[in-house]
Motif scaffolding. Structure first.
Motif, short mmCIF file in Angstrom:
data_model
loop_
_atom_site.label_atom_id
_atom_site.label_comp_id
_atom_site.label_asym_id
_atom_site.label_seq_id
_atom_site.Cartn_x
_atom_site.Cartn_y
_atom_site.Cartn_z
N ILE A 292 53.57 34.90 46.31
CA ILE A 292 52.21 34.41 45.72
C ILE A 292 51.81 35.92 44.67
CG2 ILE A 292 49.83 33.94 46.03
CD1 ILE A 292 51.91 31.95 46.85
N ASP A 293 51.64 35.62 43.52
CA ASP A 293 51.29 36.48 42.67
C ASP A 293 50.47 35.95 41.54
OD1 ASP A 293 51.20 38.84 41.21
OD2 ASP A 293 53.25 38.76 40.48
N PRO A 294 49.05 35.84 41.97
CA PRO A 294 48.12 35.19 41.09
C PRO A 294 47.74 35.79 39.93
CG PRO A 294 47.20 36.11 43.07
CD PRO A 294 48.32 36.19 43.28
N GLU A 295 48.01 36.97 39.90
CA GLU A 295 47.44 37.83 38.42
C GLU A 295 48.90 38.43 37.80
OE1 GLU A 295 43.64 40.18 39.67
OE2 GLU A 295 45.06 39.92 41.28
N SER A 296 49.74 37.66 37.93
CA SER A 296 51.24 38.01 37.14
C SER A 296 51.07 37.25 35.76
CB SER A 296 52.38 37.66 38.15
OG SER A 296 53.40 37.68 37.20
N ARG A 297 51.70 37.67 34.96
CA ARG A 297 51.87 37.22 33.75
C ARG A 297 53.22 36.76 33.45
NH1 ARG A 297 48.50 40.79 29.25
NH2 ARG A 297 46.45 40.73 30.31
N LYS B 217 46.00 44.57 40.01
CA LYS B 217 46.05 43.34 40.87
C LYS B 217 45.28 43.57 42.00
CE LYS B 217 50.89 41.93 39.39
NZ LYS B 217 52.06 41.43 40.28
N LYS B 218 44.64 42.42 42.61
CA LYS B 218 43.87 42.60 43.99
C LYS B 218 44.82 42.49 45.01
CE LYS B 218 39.67 40.83 41.77
NZ LYS B 218 38.60 39.51 42.09
N GLY B 219 46.12 41.73 44.70
CA GLY B 219 46.98 41.73 45.75
C GLY B 219 48.14 40.92 45.58
N MET B 220 49.08 40.69 46.59
CA MET B 220 50.18 39.80 46.37
C MET B 220 50.43 39.49 47.71
SD MET B 220 53.04 41.50 43.76
CE MET B 220 54.12 40.22 43.93
N GLY B 221 51.33 38.29 47.98
CA GLY B 221 51.37 37.97 49.33
C GLY B 221 52.78 36.86 49.31
N ILE B 222 53.00 36.53 50.47
CA ILE B 222 54.01 35.65 50.87
C ILE B 222 53.56 34.52 51.68
CG2 ILE B 222 56.34 35.45 52.36
CD1 ILE B 222 56.63 38.54 51.91
N TRP B 223 53.73 33.45 51.00
CA TRP B 223 53.38 32.13 51.48
C TRP B 223 54.00 31.53 52.57
CZ3 TRP B 223 55.29 27.16 50.38
CH2 TRP B 223 54.52 26.20 51.16
#
Length: 521
Positions: free
Chosen positions: A371-376, A411-417
């Protein structure tokens, strides 16, 4: 019954091709090949006929071009080159003849249909069948590439599926623009088309069209506002993560494709019949696996049933033993009777007993995604499957960020769903990291969202339930979250990284997640 041509199907508005010297049914070419039925024309001047080799009495496909001469040189050269490669997944080329006024290639006749026609008739294929077709195409290309040649014409129209389920690649058509890399990218396109019914390479040649099929082009891939194609899993449900990632990697111009023999070996390994339970249905195959650490296929498929069966037999034996002891004790008149135990608060009255708690075990993770919501550019969302492959030496990792541990302020963060496949009672989740000093938390949610920047933003916003306490600059490499509600069930979890540790002195900040395991019942 259909047959692949070597060029685009002729436009309905195209001017008629030259008819002088045109072949006719019943004509025998080179005193050997009898023309039986005209199948289709194409805009390059080629005609495909069904014929018969009157000497060997076998059906053949005859691809003609007239006039011949220089205009047919490329067709004949490609046919001669293809005839040198014998492989079960390549259409056999029998003859190539130039008669000046016309030239023709004689090759194997395939009773069946092209992948393009199969998907048009039946819709996208299930992942197992798509994998089998991709495996056959990659195997054919490996044989071609081993000779130093290029096929140059791989797409859903040249991939044929015969009536006996054989998959063959037809009609090589090389020119100066062709390369082995383009062949491999085309395998990604074939997988994408088989899984979604859409073609990711823009307008494709309409090979494989028969009379009456019209001029309908292959549907273009679903694209976002920037023109990037949607992953197969965003187009339809049920596509395994490993197959989705492999397809998208083959289509990504920024990722160098593997050699054709490596791709063939990997797809061949993935091509396992659905009735062979050598894999858990919920888990993807891995590129690197230590077989000594894996349970045996028999244990994976039936071990739980065997264990339950043995437990059942033991229970029956125990009940029988107790009944026997009770019966013997009833006949002993002189024996002092023991008081009957009374119900307790944990054992309900009325003869009932409380159900034992389900044993805690390692749960199967159905799917994982970065999960990388602020990626381009979505460059960091690959290799998520490595966090559940059972190998702590390999994992997923972030890019290296400068300035500070909070993703360089970008970024505020990244994650693994994490998707458990169905609602489960969860006891704990453990994440094994590559280094100390990371900050992270665990969240739970109710819904799945598309794999895109916008979908990831929706997911992070929706996953508001936090499990246990977050870790701040953790001094270990293992994070264990055990604050789950025992009365609730969970299917979707998000391991959310908020701060990265420093990789090394002056080397930036990054983090690897080596393995994630979930315990529950």
């Amino acid at each position: 019954m259909t047959q692949v041509g070597e060029g685009q199907e002729a436009e309905e508005t195209s001017p008629p091709v030259v008819t002088f010297g045109a072949p006719t049914a019943g004509e025998v070419l080179a005193e050997r090949y009898e023309l039986v039925e005209h199948i289709n024309n194409d805009s390059a001047g080629r005609l495909v006929w069904r014929g018969v080799d009157v000497i060997l009495r076998r059906p053949v496909a005859v691809v003609l071009r007239y006039p011949g001469g220089d205009s047919a040189t490329e067709m004949l050269q490609a046919a001669v080159a293809a005839s040198r490669v014998i492989h079960p997944n390549l259409v056999g080329v029998y003859d190539a003849i130039d008669e000046d006024d016309r030239a023709y290639v004689v090759r194997e006749w395939v009773d069946g249909q092209s992948l393009r026609e199969l998907v048009a008739a039946d819709g996208p294929l299930d992942p197992a069948r798509a994998t089998a077709i991709g495996s056959a195409v990659a195997s054919a290309l490996a044989a071609v590439h081993a000779t130093g040649m290029v096929h140059g014409n791989v797409h859903p129209g040249t991939v044929m599926i015969s009536d006996d389920a054989r998959v063959v690649l037809a009609d090589a058509r090389t020119d100066g623009a062709d390369s082995q890399e383009n062949d491999l990218r085309a395998v990604g396109g074939v997988l994408y088309f088989a899984l979604t019914g859409h073609w990711p390479h823009g307008e494709a040649p309409l090979h494989g069209a028969t009379a009456g099929h019209g001029r309908a082009a292959l549907p273009d891939a679903v694209r976002d506002a920037g023109g990037a194609i949607a992953a197969p899993r965003q187009v339809r449900a049920g596509v395994p993560a490993y197959l989705d990632d492999l397809t998208m990697d083959l289509l990504d111009p920024e990722i160098a494709p593997p050699s054709s023999d490596v791709l063939s070996a990997e797809l061949n390994r993935l091509d396992i019949p659905a009735d062979e339970h050598f894999l858990e249905q919920a888990g993807p195959l891995r590129f690197t696996a230590d077989t000594e650490d894996e349970p045996s296929p028999l244990a994976a498929a039936g071990g739980r049933k065997v264990a339950l069966g043995i437990a059942g037999l033991l229970a029956v034996a125990l009940v029988g033993l107790l009944i026997g002891i009770s019966a013997l004790g009833g006949d002993d008149k002189d024996k002092t009777k023991e008081p009957v135990s009374q119900p307790t608060s944990s054992a309900p009255a009325g003869g009932g007993t409380s159900a034992p708690a389900a044993p805690v075990r390692k749960l199967t993770i159905q799917d994982v995604r970065i999960i990388d919501p602020e990626s381009r550019d979505r460059a960091e969302v690959r290799n998520a499957e490595k966090v559940i492959d059972g190998d702590p030496n390999e994992g997923w990792e972030t890019a290296s960020y400068r300035n500070n541990g909070k993703f360089g302020g970008l970024k505020k963060g990244m994650g693994i769903w994490i998707d458990l496949g169905a609602p489960r009672t969860v006891k704990s989740i453990q994440a094994t990291l590559s280094s100390t000093g990371a900050s992270a938390e665990l969240r739970a949610g109710k819904n799945e969202f598309p794999s895109s920047s916008s979908g990831d933003k929706q997911l992070v916003a929706a996953y508001t339930e936090r499990i246990g306490q977050p870790f701040e600059e953790h001094d270990g490499t293992t994070m264990t979250f055990d604050g789950f509600n025992p009365e609730a069930k969970y299917q979707y979890l998000l391991f959310w990284i908020t701060e990265l540790p420093e990789k090394d002195s002056g080397g930036g900040w990054k983090l690897g997640v080596q393995e994630i395991t979930v315990q529950g019942s």
